[in-house]
Enzyme design. Structure first.
Site, mmCIF file in Angstrom:
data_model
loop_
_atom_site.group_PDB
_atom_site.id
_atom_site.type_symbol
_atom_site.label_atom_id
_atom_site.label_comp_id
_atom_site.label_asym_id
_atom_site.label_seq_id
_atom_site.Cartn_x
_atom_site.Cartn_y
_atom_site.Cartn_z
ATOM 1 N N ASP A 173 -13.460 6.190 -1.867
ATOM 2 C CA ASP A 173 -13.096 5.644 -3.191
ATOM 3 C C ASP A 173 -13.975 6.260 -4.273
ATOM 4 O O ASP A 173 -13.484 6.645 -5.346
ATOM 5 C CB ASP A 173 -13.319 4.122 -3.236
ATOM 6 C CG ASP A 173 -12.257 3.357 -2.470
ATOM 7 O OD1 ASP A 173 -11.100 3.816 -2.424
ATOM 8 O OD2 ASP A 173 -12.588 2.295 -1.920
ATOM 9 N N SER A 200 0.804 -1.225 0.000
ATOM 10 C CA SER A 200 0.000 0.000 0.000
ATOM 11 C C SER A 200 0.837 1.275 0.000
ATOM 12 O O SER A 200 1.809 1.400 0.738
ATOM 13 C CB SER A 200 -0.916 0.018 1.229
ATOM 14 O OG SER A 200 -1.572 1.262 1.297
ATOM 15 N N LYS A 201 0.397 2.236 -0.813
ATOM 16 C CA LYS A 201 1.044 3.555 -0.867
ATOM 17 C C LYS A 201 0.491 4.487 0.207
ATOM 18 O O LYS A 201 0.994 5.591 0.403
ATOM 19 C CB LYS A 201 0.755 4.203 -2.221
ATOM 20 C CG LYS A 201 1.887 4.114 -3.224
ATOM 21 C CD LYS A 201 1.544 5.008 -4.415
ATOM 22 C CE LYS A 201 2.446 4.791 -5.604
ATOM 23 N NZ LYS A 201 3.831 5.107 -5.393
ATOM 24 N N SER A 202 -0.587 4.086 0.880
ATOM 25 C CA SER A 202 -1.260 5.008 1.805
ATOM 26 C C SER A 202 -0.343 5.541 2.911
ATOM 27 O O SER A 202 -0.397 6.742 3.213
ATOM 28 C CB SER A 202 -2.496 4.342 2.410
ATOM 29 O OG SER A 202 -3.464 4.175 1.417
ATOM 30 N N THR A 225 -8.663 -1.519 3.228
ATOM 31 C CA THR A 225 -8.619 -2.005 1.851
ATOM 32 C C THR A 225 -9.032 -3.470 1.806
ATOM 33 O O THR A 225 -9.497 -4.028 2.814
ATOM 34 C CB THR A 225 -7.234 -1.717 1.227
ATOM 35 O OG1 THR A 225 -7.281 -2.032 -0.153
ATOM 36 C CG2 THR A 225 -6.106 -2.485 1.899
ATOM 37 N N GLY A 272 -16.456 -4.984 -15.663
ATOM 38 C CA GLY A 272 -16.259 -5.494 -14.301
ATOM 39 C C GLY A 272 -17.381 -5.064 -13.381
ATOM 40 O O GLY A 272 -18.011 -4.009 -13.606
ATOM 41 N N ALA A 273 -17.637 -5.891 -12.372
ATOM 42 C CA ALA A 273 -18.768 -5.629 -11.467
ATOM 43 C C ALA A 273 -18.421 -6.051 -10.042
ATOM 44 O O ALA A 273 -19.277 -6.545 -9.298
ATOM 45 C CB ALA A 273 -19.995 -6.395 -11.972
ATOM 46 N N GLY A 274 -17.169 -5.870 -9.648
ATOM 47 C CA GLY A 274 -16.736 -6.248 -8.295
ATOM 48 C C GLY A 274 -16.989 -5.132 -7.293
ATOM 49 O O GLY A 274 -17.848 -4.268 -7.495
ATOM 50 N N GLY A 275 -16.223 -5.160 -6.209
ATOM 51 C CA GLY A 275 -16.426 -4.229 -5.110
ATOM 52 C C GLY A 275 -16.202 -2.774 -5.500
ATOM 53 O O GLY A 275 -16.941 -1.885 -5.059
ATOM 54 N N LYS A 324 -13.598 -4.056 3.412
ATOM 55 C CA LYS A 324 -14.401 -2.829 3.327
ATOM 56 C C LYS A 324 -15.849 -3.034 3.793
ATOM 57 O O LYS A 324 -16.479 -2.104 4.268
ATOM 58 C CB LYS A 324 -14.367 -2.266 1.901
ATOM 59 C CG LYS A 324 -12.982 -1.741 1.510
ATOM 60 C CD LYS A 324 -12.979 -1.101 0.134
ATOM 61 C CE LYS A 324 -11.546 -0.803 -0.303
ATOM 62 N NZ LYS A 324 -11.459 -0.156 -1.603
HETATM 63 P P1 NDP Z 1 -13.132 -7.605 -6.985
HETATM 64 O O1 NDP Z 1 -12.353 -8.849 -6.653
HETATM 65 O O2 NDP Z 1 -14.242 -7.181 -6.118
HETATM 66 O O3 NDP Z 1 -13.764 -7.798 -8.487
HETATM 67 C C1 NDP Z 1 -12.962 -8.240 -9.539
HETATM 68 C C2 NDP Z 1 -13.685 -8.002 -10.867
HETATM 69 O O4 NDP Z 1 -12.752 -8.284 -11.926
HETATM 70 C C3 NDP Z 1 -14.883 -8.917 -11.115
HETATM 71 O O5 NDP Z 1 -15.838 -8.221 -11.877
HETATM 72 C C4 NDP Z 1 -14.262 -10.068 -11.937
HETATM 73 O O6 NDP Z 1 -15.186 -10.726 -12.761
HETATM 74 C C5 NDP Z 1 -13.282 -9.297 -12.790
HETATM 75 N N1 NDP Z 1 -12.160 -10.069 -13.286
HETATM 76 C C6 NDP Z 1 -11.091 -10.512 -12.591
HETATM 77 N N2 NDP Z 1 -10.210 -11.124 -13.411
HETATM 78 C C7 NDP Z 1 -10.740 -11.053 -14.662
HETATM 79 C C8 NDP Z 1 -10.304 -11.499 -15.938
HETATM 80 N N3 NDP Z 1 -9.135 -12.149 -16.105
HETATM 81 N N4 NDP Z 1 -11.094 -11.254 -17.004
HETATM 82 C C9 NDP Z 1 -12.253 -10.591 -16.861
HETATM 83 N N5 NDP Z 1 -12.739 -10.144 -15.666
HETATM 84 C C10 NDP Z 1 -11.979 -10.386 -14.586
HETATM 85 O O7 NDP Z 1 -12.051 -6.475 -7.212
HETATM 86 P P2 NDP Z 1 -12.135 -4.935 -6.835
HETATM 87 O O8 NDP Z 1 -13.391 -4.368 -7.386
HETATM 88 O O9 NDP Z 1 -11.819 -4.758 -5.405
HETATM 89 O O10 NDP Z 1 -10.885 -4.347 -7.655
HETATM 90 C C11 NDP Z 1 -10.948 -4.186 -9.054
HETATM 91 C C12 NDP Z 1 -9.734 -3.413 -9.526
HETATM 92 O O11 NDP Z 1 -9.783 -2.094 -9.012
HETATM 93 C C13 NDP Z 1 -8.401 -4.005 -9.086
HETATM 94 O O12 NDP Z 1 -7.542 -4.038 -10.206
HETATM 95 C C14 NDP Z 1 -7.889 -3.015 -8.065
HETATM 96 O O13 NDP Z 1 -6.480 -2.959 -8.054
HETATM 97 C C15 NDP Z 1 -8.487 -1.723 -8.584
HETATM 98 N N6 NDP Z 1 -8.635 -0.676 -7.551
HETATM 99 C C16 NDP Z 1 -8.051 0.542 -7.747
HETATM 100 C C17 NDP Z 1 -8.178 1.552 -6.813
HETATM 101 C C18 NDP Z 1 -7.509 2.865 -7.033
HETATM 102 O O14 NDP Z 1 -7.489 3.687 -6.104
HETATM 103 N N7 NDP Z 1 -6.983 3.147 -8.202
HETATM 104 C C19 NDP Z 1 -8.979 1.372 -5.586
HETATM 105 C C20 NDP Z 1 -9.580 0.055 -5.476
HETATM 106 C C21 NDP Z 1 -9.399 -0.925 -6.436
HETATM 107 P P3 NDP Z 1 -15.933 -12.108 -12.303
HETATM 108 O O15 NDP Z 1 -17.182 -11.684 -11.604
HETATM 109 O O16 NDP Z 1 -16.200 -12.815 -13.586
HETATM 110 O O17 NDP Z 1 -14.975 -12.854 -11.426
#
Ligand code: NDP
Length: 266
Positions: free
Chosen positions: A101, A16-18, A61, A122-125, A65
Site C-alpha cells: 500500500d 474488491s477489484k483485486s 484487506t 485522517g490518522a487510521g490504518g 492487515k
Molecule cells: P480506518 O478505519 O483505519 O481510519 C478511518 C479514519 O477516517 C480515521 O482517521 C477516522 O477518524 C476518519 N474518519 C472516518 N469518518 C470520518 C468523518 N466522517 N469525518 C472525519 N474523519 C473521519 O480506515 P483506513 O485507514 O483503513 O481507510 C481510510 C480510507 O482509505 C478509506 O476511505 C479507504 O477506502 C481508503 N483506502 C484506499 C486504498 C486505495 O488503494 N486507494 C487502500 C486502503 C484504503 P477518527 O479517528 O476520528 O475516527
C-alpha cells in the site's frame, strides 16, 4: 507447472477489484495461476486458512492487515517497521509478508513534483503505512484527525499532530484525504473552514477514496487545484503485489499494461 492459486482475504471482500486486476495480468502473461476472493471472518485463522486452501499468495484487506503481519514467518524490513502486511507469498512452506500500500501510494503521488510539506486528513490504518514511507522519503508530514486518541502513536513517533480544535493553519504543498469520510456519504473529512484555509495554498490535493468524486475533491477543484483520487494507489499496490507473487518475473510497466484494464470496468 501446477496452477497456483491466489486470493484476497477481507471482511467485506465482495467489492474488491483485486481478483479482476490480478486475473487480467495472469491471463495476459499466460501465467498458470488464478486469483479469487475469500471472506475471512476471524483474523486468527488467517494462516490455517491460507494453507488449508492451498494458496500460493494473498492480498489482505480491512480488517486483517495486522493479523497478516502476525501470521508471517519472514517480514520485509518496511512491513516489519510499520507492523502492517497486505501481501503474503508462500515459499517453501514459509509465509513472507510485505506492505505494498505504502510504496503504491508513494508512486501515485510522485507526479506532484516540488512537494515538501504534506497534510494528512485522517490518522487510521492507511495513514500509518503511508505517513511512514513519506517521512522516509524526506516529506514533512503533519496529521490532522477528528479524534485525539488515534493521534497518540503518531505523536509518540515524532509527527506533528492536530485535532480540529487545536489545528493551526499553515501552507501545505499537498493535502490528502486519508479518512473514510466521503466513501459512502458526501461528508468532508474536516470542517469546511479548515479546508478553506489550507486548500487555496496547496499545490495539489489527493483523495485515497477511488472511483468517486468526493465532496473533498469537488471542493479542491472549485479552487482550481490539480486533484487525483485513489485509483492509481490501488493499481500500484496491486502491481507491486504481483511482482512479489511472480518473483519479479515482469516489470512494473508490463504488469500495468494488463492490470489497468480492471479500471475500464465499473
Ligand atoms: P480506518 O478505519 O483505519 O481510519 C478511518 C479514519 O477516517 C480515521 O482517521 C477516522 O477518524 C476518519 N474518519 C472516518 N469518518 C470520518 C468523518 N466522517 N469525518 C472525519 N474523519 C473521519 O480506515 P483506513 O485507514 O483503513 O481507510 C481510510 C480510507 O482509505 C478509506 O476511505 C479507504 O477506502 C481508503 N483506502 C484506499 C486504498 C486505495 O488503494 N486507494 C487502500 C486502503 C484504503 P477518527 O479517528 O476520528 O475516527
Amino acid at each position: 507447472m501446477a496452477k497456483e492459486i491466489f486470493a484476497i482475504f477481507g471482511n467485506p471482500v465482495s467489492h474488491s477489484k483485486s481478483p479482476l486486476m490480478h486475473n487480467l495480468a495472469f491471463t495476459g502473461f499466460d501465467y498458470e495461476a488464478c486469483y479469487t476472493r475469500y471472506l475471512l471472518e476471524d483474523g486468527h485463522t488467517l494462516k490455517d486458512t491460507f494453507f488449508n486452501l492451498g494458496l500460493k499468495g494473498v492480498n489482505v484487506t480491512v480488517p486483517h492487515k495486522e493479523a497478516a503481519f502476525h501470521a508471517c514467518d519472514v517480514l520485509d524490513p518496511f512491513a516489519q517497521k510499520i507492523g502492517v502486511v497486505n501481501t503474503i507469498v508462500e515459499r517453501e512452506g514459509k509465509l513472507y509478508g510485505y506492505n505494498t500500500d505504502a510504496p503504491g501510494f508513494l508512486k501515485a503521488i510522485s507526479e506532484f513534483t516540488d512537494v515538501k510539506t504534506v497534510l494528512f486528513l485522517g490518522a487510521g490504518g492507511t495513514a500509518q503505512s503511508t505517513s511512514s514511507i513519506l517521512r522516509d522519503e524526506g516529506y514533512d508530514v503533519t496529521l490532522l484527525n477528528r479524534s485525539a486518541g488515534r493521534l497518540e502513536k503518531y505523536k509518540a513517533d515524532g509527527f506533528k499532530t492536530y485535532t480540529f480544535e487545536t489545528f493551526v493553519p499553515k501552507k501545505y504543498d499537498l493535502v490528502i484525504n486519508m479518512t473514510s469520510a466521503g466513501l459512502e456519504d458526501e461528508h468532508l473529512p474536516c470542517p469546511k473552514e479548515i479546508l478553506e484555509n489550507v486548500v487555496p495554498k496547496a499545490k495539489a490535493c489527493v483523495d485515497v477514496i477511488y472511483g468517486k468524486e468526493t465532496a473533498f475533491l469537488k471542493l479542491c477543484q472549485s479552487y482550481g487545484k490539480p486533484t487525483k483520487d485513489g485509483s492509481d494507489m490501488l493499481l500500484y499496490q496491486g502491481i507491486i503485489a504481483f511482482e512479489h507473487f511472480t518473483n519479479n518475473a515482469y516489470t512494473f510497466d508490463e504488469i500495468k499494461c494488463y492490470m489497468q484494464g480492471a479500471f475500464d470496468f465499473n
